[in-house]
Design a protein around this motif. Structure first.
Motif: not given
Length: 319
Positions: A282-305
């Motif tokens: 989340a912190v390093n995916a987009i240079p200059g932007t720090s995404l909330p960690v929940g964005v990444v875990t949500g992207a991982l969890g939704a397909p599993f659900l």
């Protein structure tokens, strides 16, 4: 267990030492010893280190909470973020901030109260409907709590709304030493109860009748585990927001790694690893932007659900 602990330690080190701002191991230990390095000391000691530690603690707490409910109810869908407990904590925390201007430890207290109330309500409503009924009622409660949060956000001032929106996504960006300290103390206090609950959980995983036949006090065990699971879900929610799907993912992954047997310590390590890995992305995916960690875990969890729902439906239909 040892391998997963080593992975968590490695991810902790990666979050602290690498990324958009790197620091050498000797410099890091020098800063831990009190040395001030211009620029680096603030970035590492006031941002990267507390974020990494809070992520590790929150992930571990969410992971154990998810495993408690999933094993007790014998259903992988029965995690706090699916059955509404995390949303209950979020709703009362947002209400405390928006309506009463509460900050600090008061938000944690509000989150715990909300989570306990939701757990009490859905347990009472699902008393004669079994685990599946509890999950369905919990999903309904989660939808209601989301509506409450949306209403409260519409009444919040702009500055509070922006801060709460990031928090509701699940974020470590505002981590500080006060939050790390409070969550550490809380988890240390709960650790003996986790040890006791782990034994009770092994009995309940066999089913209520079998557990009773083996001498377990089933009502007392369920009460203890419910309160423990609620606290373990509410405390990290207050500290870092309802980080999506960490509780949901950790238990099944740990169970698979442990040969099909539930393990609270391993679930905690898996949860910590998920949050630390997701935070680094989340912190390093987009240079200059720090995404909330929940964005990444949500992207991982939704397909599993979605996969789990499809797989469960096919299993119930015999195919």
């Amino acid at each position: 267990m040892g391998t997963m602990a080593a992975l968590v330690f490695a991810l902790l080190a990666v979050n602290i030492l690498l990324g958009s701002y790197t620091v050498t191991i000797p410099d890091f230990f020098a800063m831990l010893g009190g040395k001030t390095i211009p620029g680096a000391s603030f970035i590492v000691m006031e941002n990267k280190l507390p974020q990494a530690l809070l992520g590790m603690l929150a992930g571990a707490s969410f992971g154990v909470a998810g495993a408690v409910f999933q094993t007790m109810l014998r259903n992988p869908l029965a995690s706090p973020d699916i059955i509404g407990i995390s949303y209950g904590a979020s709703a009362t925390a947002v209400a405390a901030v928006v309506l009463f201007g509460v900050r600090g430890a008061g938000v944690s207290v509000a989150a715990i109260i909300g989570a306990l109330l939701v757990a009490l309500v859905i347990t009472a409503l699902a008393r004669r409907r079994g685990g599946t009924g509890l999950i369905l009622i919990g999903i309904g409660a989660a939808a209601f709590m989301q509506a409450v949060v949306t209403f409260l956000m519409s009444r919040a001032d702009v500055s509070n709304a922006q801060e709460l929106m990031v928090w509701l996504t699940g974020s470590l960006n505002s981590a500080n030493w006060e939050r790390v300290g409070l969550l550490t103390i809380a988890l240390v206090v709960l650790a003996p109860f986790v040890a006791v609950g782990s034994r009770e959980l092994r009995g309940l995983s066999l089913g209520g009748d079998t557990a009773a036949g083996l001498g377990f006090n089933v009502p007392r065990a369920r009460l203890l585990l419910t309160i423990l699971g609620v606290l373990l879900a509410a405390l990290p929610t207050a500290a870092a927001g309802p980080i999506a799907f960490v509780a949901f993912l950790s238990g099944p992954i740990a169970k698979r790694l442990n040969g099909g047997a539930a393990s609270l310590p391993l679930s905690g390590l898996v949860g910590a690893a998920i949050v630390l890995a997701a935070h680094f992305v989340a912190v390093n995916a987009i240079p200059g932007t720090s995404l909330p960690v929940g964005v990444v875990t949500g992207a991982l969890g939704a397909p599993f659900l979605l996969w789990l729902l499809i797989y469960t439906n096919r299993a119930n239909q015999g195919g």
